[in-house]
Design an enzyme around this catalytic site. Structure first.
Site, PDB file in Angstrom:
ATOM      1  CD  GLU A 290       7.977  73.060 126.851  1.00  0.00           C
ATOM      2  OE1 GLU A 290       7.490  72.348 127.875  1.00  0.00           O
ATOM      3  OE2 GLU A 290       8.470  74.281 127.157  1.00  0.00           O
ATOM      4  N   PRO A 291       4.719  69.504 122.975  1.00  0.00           N
ATOM      5  CG  PRO A 291       3.602  69.339 121.023  1.00  0.00           C
ATOM      6  CD  PRO A 291       4.171  70.599 121.859  1.00  0.00           C
ATOM      7  NE  ARG A 293       3.385  60.294 126.585  1.00  0.00           N
ATOM      8  CZ  ARG A 293       4.170  59.587 127.693  1.00  0.00           C
ATOM      9  NH1 ARG A 293       4.527  58.156 127.364  1.00  0.00           N
ATOM     10  NH2 ARG A 293       4.690  59.996 128.718  1.00  0.00           N
ATOM     11  CB  CYS A 359      21.127  38.538 133.122  1.00  0.00           C
ATOM     12  SG  CYS A 359      21.765  37.910 131.748  1.00  0.00           S
TER      13      CYS A 359
HETATM   14  N1  LLP Z   1       7.779  69.677 128.509  1.00  0.00           N
HETATM   15  C1  LLP Z   1       8.438  69.337 129.686  1.00  0.00           C
HETATM   16  C2  LLP Z   1       8.868  70.459 130.576  1.00  0.00           C
HETATM   17  C3  LLP Z   1       8.625  68.277 129.991  1.00  0.00           C
HETATM   18  O1  LLP Z   1       9.070  67.711 131.351  1.00  0.00           O
HETATM   19  C4  LLP Z   1       7.972  67.199 129.243  1.00  0.00           C
HETATM   20  C5  LLP Z   1       7.994  65.832 129.384  1.00  0.00           C
HETATM   21  C6  LLP Z   1       7.469  67.518 127.800  1.00  0.00           C
HETATM   22  C7  LLP Z   1       7.458  68.823 127.896  1.00  0.00           C
HETATM   23  C8  LLP Z   1       6.828  66.472 127.081  1.00  0.00           C
HETATM   24  O2  LLP Z   1       5.887  65.662 127.322  1.00  0.00           O
HETATM   25  P1  LLP Z   1       5.055  64.773 126.557  1.00  0.00           P
HETATM   26  O3  LLP Z   1       4.154  65.609 125.332  1.00  0.00           O
HETATM   27  O4  LLP Z   1       5.918  63.731 125.794  1.00  0.00           O
HETATM   28  O5  LLP Z   1       3.990  64.241 127.267  1.00  0.00           O
HETATM   29  N2  LLP Z   1       9.665  59.069 130.268  1.00  0.00           N
HETATM   30  C9  LLP Z   1       8.434  58.963 130.539  1.00  0.00           C
HETATM   31  C10 LLP Z   1       7.906  60.446 130.196  1.00  0.00           C
HETATM   32  C11 LLP Z   1       8.439  61.473 131.091  1.00  0.00           C
HETATM   33  C12 LLP Z   1       8.261  63.038 130.594  1.00  0.00           C
HETATM   34  C13 LLP Z   1       9.021  64.030 130.912  1.00  0.00           C
HETATM   35  N3  LLP Z   1       8.687  65.335 130.725  1.00  0.00           N
HETATM   36  C14 LLP Z   1       7.475  57.863 129.738  1.00  0.00           C
HETATM   37  O6  LLP Z   1       8.249  57.219 129.108  1.00  0.00           O
HETATM   38  O7  LLP Z   1       6.361  58.010 129.827  1.00  0.00           O
END
Ligand code: LLP
Length: 430
Positions: A290-291, A293, A359
């Site tokens: 599940e990518p 980012r 602010c």
């Molecule tokens: N699958 C699940 C169950 C997740 O909780 C997440 C991310 C992903 C997939 C996707 O992960 P990624 O490939 O994007 O790393 N707001 C934070 C990141 C929170 C990620 C939450 N879960 C930030 O800005 O770095």
């Protein structure tokens, strides 16, 4: 440059995805979120090809919409044949409203309400990721009442520390997501799910964290999950048809960040997983990831206009821009690092804190960035790699409207999310 979609044109102006940012700022105003459509699609294809090579099946790639969720993203995912991980009715609605196929959606959440579950069942969401026994009971009550069986994955906490990941760890035993193997709760959830009415347990899910740079995190979580699968098979005769390893590959925000070779990593995970599964004698499950980012981050850039430059002699220099923590809260939340470029020129630098217009003193986009010493009001400043968790985490703090999202392609630029106006901000007020 940090990424191949960032350059400077012959005038020295930053060019993103082939478009000079001064013309875009002129046309759409600032602050402005830019997205590079070709990069999003290339990242999707990179994942699909890696899955095809490693697992012989490219249907296991799910885009984690939490990274950036708006209609056009789901149109692109539908066109690219990428599945979707959704976590709220808002994400589901957005995807479904552009005809994204419900059966390709995996619906997550550790706190689904009865209304959430009803909405997802009404719309035929393909698979639920069940977080815990209460979540299971709530789903089962509704599927039973409808006389249907819902495909689910069970979210297991493998007890893995993803290291290098500073902000949000989801793998260790004590996190709020899923149920740990170590405490016996994972086994109890599986047992409950296997005997629950209206529930078809397709397999297991885990997600150990985001911004994972450790080489072997997915191998380590695979080991734990395969061992658990073998245990469940021996004890309950249960064979997992699917194994979802979650998301998490990191991206480069600054030059010193390592570049993860995702296809090579996936090839490694596939080989590792095959070998471990073979040892158990179990059939190879369908593997999912599940990518979020790593699909959209480097497809994004934010452009601001400088409002004020403030020098406090002997202390600090500030560049204050027309956006800030409301459109990008990641530095204040996670100490996130970013590459910052002057939009129109390089050289003759001084050190500035790049701060926003909100602010509070904490409204920092990035401390200690190098910008031309003569930076002044009206100049453009670009923050790179803002495609993930920027628009999706934006707020209206200080009653600021969120910036528009402009999608760039070789054919041109188009607004895919329009700028929020003061009128929009009052739309819900009675
Ligand atoms: N699958 C699940 C169950 C997740 O909780 C997440 C991310 C992903 C997939 C996707 O992960 P990624 O490939 O994007 O790393 N707001 C934070 C990141 C929170 C990620 C939450 N879960 C930030 O800005 O770095």
């Amino acid at each position: 440059m940090l990424s191949s979609n960032i350059a400077r044109d012959e005038r020295g102006v930053v060019r993103f995805a082939g478009h000079s940012v001064d013309a875009l700022a002129e046309r759409y105003g600032t602050p402005l979120y830019l997205m590079d459509e070709e990069r999003i699609r290339a990242n999707c294809r990179m994942y699909k090809n890696a899955f095809l090579a490693g697992f012989g099946d490219d249907t296991g790639v799910l885009y984690a919409g939490k990274a950036a969720a708006f209609k056009e993203i789901y149109r692109i995912m539908a066109q690219e044949g990428i599945g979707v991980d959704a976590v709220s009715v808002g994400e589901l609605y957005t995807a479904l409203s552009v005809g994204y196929p419900a059966e390709r959606i995996y619906y997550h959440g550790d706190a689904k309400t009865d209304e959430d579950i009803r909405y997802a069942l009404d719309h035929g969401v393909g698979c639920f990721v069940v977080d815990n026994e209460t979540d299971l009971a709530a789903l089962s009550a509704q599927t039973q009442a409808r006389g249907m069986r819902q495909k689910v994955l069970l979210r297991i906490t493998p007890g893995i520390d993803p290291h290098t990941y500073e902000a949000v760890n989801t793998g260790t035993v004590d996190v709020k997501f899923g149920v740990p193997i170590q405490t016996g709760q994972a086994e109890a959830l599986v047992r409950a799910a296997l005997s629950a009415d209206g529930i078809d347990v397709a397999g297991l899910h885990c997600h150990v964290g985001s911004e994972v740079f450790d080489e072997d995190v997915f191998e380590r979580s695979s080991d734990v999950m395969v061992e658990f699968m073998a245990f469940l098979h021996a004890k309950y005769g249960f064979t997992a048809r699917e194994l979802d390893l979650g998301g998490g590959y990191g991206v480069r925000y600054v030059d010193s960040d390592p570049a993860a070779d995702i296809p090579a990593r996936i090839a490694g995970v596939a080989a590792h997983l095959r070998a471990r599964i073979k040892e158990t004698g179990l059939p190879m499950p369908r593997v999912l990831m599940e990518p979020g980012r790593s699909i959209v981050a480097d497809a994004g850039m934010t452009v601001y206009t400088v409002s004020t430059v403030k020098h406090i002699p002997g202390f600090k220099n500030y560049v204050i821009v027309d956006g800030g923590m409301a459109d990008n809260p990641r530095y204040i939340l996670y100490d996130a690092r970013y590459t910052v470029l002057h939009g129109q020129r390089e050289g003759g630098t001084d050190t500035f804190d790049l701060v926003g217009r909100c602010c509070e003193s904490g409204d920092v986009l990035q401390p200690a960035v190098e910008l031309p010493a003569d930076v002044r009001r009206g100049d453009l400043v670009c923050v790179c790699t803002t495609g993930a968790y920027n628009y999706s985490m934006a707020s209206n703090y200080n009653r600021l409207g969120r910036p528009p999202v402009v999608m760039l392609s070789p054919d041109g630029a188009r607004v895919v999310v329009r700028r929020e106006t003061a009128e929009d901000l009052c739309a819900l007020d009675l």
